[in-house]
Design a protein around this motif. Structure first.
Motif, PDB file in Angstrom:
ATOM      1  N   ARG A   1       0.826  -1.209   0.000  1.00 13.53           N
ATOM      2  CA  ARG A   1       0.000   0.000   0.000  1.00 13.53           C
ATOM      3  C   ARG A   1       0.863   1.263   0.000  1.00 13.53           C
ATOM      4  N   ASP A   2       0.489   2.202  -0.859  1.00 12.77           N
ATOM      5  CA  ASP A   2       1.117   3.520  -0.982  1.00 12.77           C
ATOM      6  C   ASP A   2       2.495   3.497  -1.611  1.00 12.77           C
ATOM      7  N   LEU A   3       2.900   2.359  -2.176  1.00 10.15           N
ATOM      8  CA  LEU A   3       4.121   2.362  -2.974  1.00 10.15           C
ATOM      9  C   LEU A   3       3.830   3.041  -4.315  1.00 10.15           C
ATOM     10  N   VAL A   4       4.831   3.709  -4.859  1.00 10.99           N
ATOM     11  CA  VAL A   4       4.689   4.284  -6.194  1.00 10.99           C
ATOM     12  C   VAL A   4       4.758   3.154  -7.207  1.00 10.99           C
ATOM     13  N   VAL A   5       3.746   3.068  -8.055  1.00 11.18           N
ATOM     14  CA  VAL A   5       3.737   2.065  -9.114  1.00 11.18           C
ATOM     15  C   VAL A   5       3.688   2.773 -10.460  1.00 11.18           C
ATOM     16  N   VAL A   6       4.323   2.154 -11.441  1.00 11.18           N
ATOM     17  CA  VAL A   6       4.401   2.724 -12.789  1.00 11.18           C
ATOM     18  C   VAL A   6       3.919   1.670 -13.782  1.00 11.18           C
ATOM     19  N   PRO A   7       2.981   2.010 -14.661  1.00  8.69           N
ATOM     20  CA  PRO A   7       2.539   1.036 -15.663  1.00  8.69           C
ATOM     21  C   PRO A   7       3.634   0.759 -16.697  1.00  8.69           C
ATOM     22  N   VAL A   8       3.654  -0.467 -17.193  1.00 11.86           N
ATOM     23  CA  VAL A   8       4.640  -0.899 -18.192  1.00 11.86           C
ATOM     24  C   VAL A   8       3.877  -1.388 -19.410  1.00 11.86           C
ATOM     25  N   ASP A   9       4.251  -0.903 -20.604  1.00 13.42           N
ATOM     26  CA  ASP A   9       3.537  -1.329 -21.804  1.00 13.42           C
ATOM     27  C   ASP A   9       4.091  -2.657 -22.309  1.00 13.42           C
ATOM     28  N   ASP A  10       3.521  -3.150 -23.399  1.00 11.92           N
ATOM     29  CA  ASP A  10       3.897  -4.468 -23.919  1.00 11.92           C
ATOM     30  C   ASP A  10       5.341  -4.521 -24.413  1.00 11.92           C
ATOM     31  N   ALA A  11       5.916  -3.356 -24.702  1.00 16.22           N
ATOM     32  CA  ALA A  11       7.308  -3.300 -25.152  1.00 16.22           C
ATOM     33  C   ALA A  11       8.274  -3.139 -23.982  1.00 16.22           C
ATOM     34  N   GLY A  12       7.736  -3.111 -22.767  1.00 15.37           N
ATOM     35  CA  GLY A  12       8.590  -2.978 -21.593  1.00 15.37           C
ATOM     36  C   GLY A  12       8.924  -1.554 -21.206  1.00 15.37           C
ATOM     37  N   ARG A  13       8.277  -0.569 -21.850  1.00 10.56           N
ATOM     38  CA  ARG A  13       8.549   0.844 -21.551  1.00 10.56           C
ATOM     39  C   ARG A  13       7.743   1.302 -20.339  1.00 10.56           C
ATOM     40  N   TRP A  14       8.395   2.097 -19.485  1.00  9.79           N
ATOM     41  CA  TRP A  14       7.739   2.653 -18.306  1.00  9.79           C
ATOM     42  C   TRP A  14       7.015   3.934 -18.673  1.00  9.79           C
ATOM     43  N   ASP A  15       5.796   4.084 -18.204  1.00  9.29           N
ATOM     44  CA  ASP A  15       5.047   5.326 -18.390  1.00  9.29           C
ATOM     45  C   ASP A  15       5.044   6.085 -17.061  1.00  9.29           C
ATOM     46  N   THR A  16       6.179   6.760 -16.751  1.00  9.10           N
ATOM     47  CA  THR A  16       6.320   7.432 -15.458  1.00  9.10           C
ATOM     48  C   THR A  16       5.343   8.593 -15.298  1.00  9.10           C
ATOM     49  N   GLY A  17       4.804   9.084 -16.411  1.00  8.90           N
ATOM     50  CA  GLY A  17       3.832  10.168 -16.327  1.00  8.90           C
ATOM     51  C   GLY A  17       2.531   9.730 -15.674  1.00  8.90           C
ATOM     52  N   ARG A  18       2.301   8.427 -15.604  1.00  7.22           N
ATOM     53  CA  ARG A  18       1.086   7.897 -14.986  1.00  7.22           C
ATOM     54  C   ARG A  18       1.378   7.228 -13.641  1.00  7.22           C
ATOM     55  N   ALA A  19       2.539   7.519 -13.083  1.00 12.64           N
ATOM     56  CA  ALA A  19       2.902   6.942 -11.787  1.00 12.64           C
ATOM     57  C   ALA A  19       1.946   7.416 -10.703  1.00 12.64           C
ATOM     58  N   GLY A  20       1.720   6.567  -9.728  1.00 17.26           N
ATOM     59  CA  GLY A  20       0.841   6.951  -8.630  1.00 17.26           C
ATOM     60  C   GLY A  20       1.046   6.070  -7.413  1.00 17.26           C
ATOM     61  N   LEU A  21       0.472   6.499  -6.303  1.00 16.32           N
ATOM     62  CA  LEU A  21       0.542   5.730  -5.069  1.00 16.32           C
ATOM     63  C   LEU A  21      -0.528   4.644  -5.085  1.00 16.32           C
ATOM     64  N   LEU A  22      -0.130   3.411  -4.862  1.00 19.19           N
ATOM     65  CA  LEU A  22      -1.049   2.275  -4.930  1.00 19.19           C
ATOM     66  C   LEU A  22      -2.005   2.288  -3.745  1.00 19.19           C
ATOM     67  N   ARG A  23      -3.290   2.309  -4.025  1.00 17.44           N
ATOM     68  CA  ARG A  23      -4.306   2.352  -2.976  1.00 17.44           C
ATOM     69  C   ARG A  23      -5.303   1.194  -3.027  1.00 17.44           C
ATOM     70  N   ASP A  24      -5.409   0.528  -4.178  1.00 20.27           N
ATOM     71  CA  ASP A  24      -6.444  -0.495  -4.302  1.00 20.27           C
ATOM     72  C   ASP A  24      -6.087  -1.427  -5.450  1.00 20.27           C
ATOM     73  N   ALA A  25      -6.628  -2.630  -5.420  1.00 21.55           N
ATOM     74  CA  ALA A  25      -6.431  -3.590  -6.507  1.00 21.55           C
ATOM     75  C   ALA A  25      -7.708  -4.394  -6.670  1.00 21.55           C
ATOM     76  N   ASP A  26      -8.241  -4.377  -7.887  1.00 18.32           N
ATOM     77  CA  ASP A  26      -9.524  -5.029  -8.155  1.00 18.32           C
ATOM     78  C   ASP A  26      -9.409  -5.841  -9.437  1.00 18.32           C
ATOM     79  N   VAL A  27      -9.978  -7.043  -9.424  1.00 20.40           N
ATOM     80  CA  VAL A  27      -9.848  -7.936 -10.560  1.00 20.40           C
ATOM     81  C   VAL A  27     -10.483  -7.357 -11.818  1.00 20.40           C
ATOM     82  N   ASP A  28     -11.539  -6.558 -11.683  1.00 20.23           N
ATOM     83  CA  ASP A  28     -12.218  -5.999 -12.848  1.00 20.23           C
ATOM     84  C   ASP A  28     -11.740  -4.588 -13.195  1.00 20.23           C
ATOM     85  N   LYS A  29     -11.377  -3.798 -12.179  1.00 21.31           N
ATOM     86  CA  LYS A  29     -11.040  -2.395 -12.399  1.00 21.31           C
ATOM     87  C   LYS A  29      -9.542  -2.114 -12.481  1.00 21.31           C
TER      88      LYS A  29
END
Length: 291
Positions: A92-120
């Protein structure tokens, strides 16, 4: 958890990490009676508690490993473990960064992790304080030295009163100097830390999670999937002998030297972090105290 019968006159349960007992009248006892400690219910709760401690430790160590290695982690895995508090607390509250299929980091969309849902997907709070969702198939928990907006993220986390279960944003970091001569000087920055007894330095190293073997304290770091070993000489021989630390060095897993110029930012930072931690426990000389 609920109360379990422990003999004819008592019940037991786990409460705040320890087994407690109550009598037939429902009064919680200050200590568990000897007869109750010999019941099957009590022994099973003790075993359960020991397993939970091991499980929590394993979860924390795994999240720490993900962070230090900065390798992609499947979003589905984060969702799967999120329901378990032993996993949720260090995540919880770790900074997470999405990674695309090519392995590139999208640091512009980084955020503090608050929740995880199978559908959302993963719920995060970004630098603007806005809530959002990450639906990429993989994310990364970046080592802080690899976060371009680390200062802003630290200020943002402070403003929110964030307390991370895994030390990420406020983890000590050392940036590798660009100049080659400066890099070589930095390797000796924490050398010559004096200890009155070798055992004190050995204990400090192991307590911090570093491996001690053959007179050195070491930590293995994976830089983009490639292992590098950082090491500091701490001395060998009689544990009661005086000793002092040597300079920081880097090798490959086979023991071959790695030039400072070839050490990556994460390995450099974690190696310096170890050297600084060992240096901090030194005997302070009078001239240092008065400086």
């Amino acid at each position: 958890m609920g109360w379990l019968a422990a003999g004819a006159d008592h019940e037991v349960r786990l409460d705040a990490g320890r087994v407690v007992a109550r009598n037939r009248q429902g009064r919680v006892l200050r200590s568990v009676p000897k007869a109750v400690r010999e019941t099957e219910a009590y022994l099973e709760l003790r075993q359960l508690h020991e397993w939970l401690v091991r499980h929590e430790t394993a979860c924390r160590e795994q999240v720490e490993q993900w962070l230090v290695r900065s390798l992609p982690v499947p979003t589905a895995l984060i969702v799967e473990v999120w329901t378990d508090e032993a996993w949720r607390a260090p995540l919880r509250d770790l900074v997470v960064v999405p990674v695309d299929d090519a392995g590139r980091w999208d640091t512009g969309r980084a955020g503090l992790l608050r929740d995880a849902d199978v559908d959302k997907g993963l719920g995060v709070v970004d630098l603007d304080g806005e809530t959002g969702r990450l639906t990429s198939t993989q994310i990364v928990l970046p080592h802080p030295v690899r976060l371009p907006d680390l200062t802003d993220l630290r200020e943002f986390a402070t403003d929110l009163g964030v307390k991370q279960g895994t030390r990420q944003l406020f983890r000590e970091v050392w940036t590798r100097p660009d100049d080659a001569d400066a890099r070589r000087r930095e390797l000796t920055r924490y050398a010559a830390a004096h200890y009155r007894e070798l055992r004190h330095l050995q204990a400090r190293a192991t307590a911090a999670g570093y491996r001690v073997q053959g007179g050195t304290a070491t930590v293995k770091i994976w830089e983009d999937g490639v292992p590098v070993v950082a090491s500091v000489w701490i001395g060998e021989g009689d544990p009661a002998w005086e000793t002092e630390t040597g300079p920081l060095g880097f090798t490959d897993p086979a023991g071959g030297p790695v030039r400072p110029d070839d050490v990556g930012p994460v390995a450099w930072s974690e190696g310096m972090r170890m050297a600084a931690a060992l240096h901090a426990g030194r005997v302070i000389a009078e001239d240092e105290e008065s400086a």
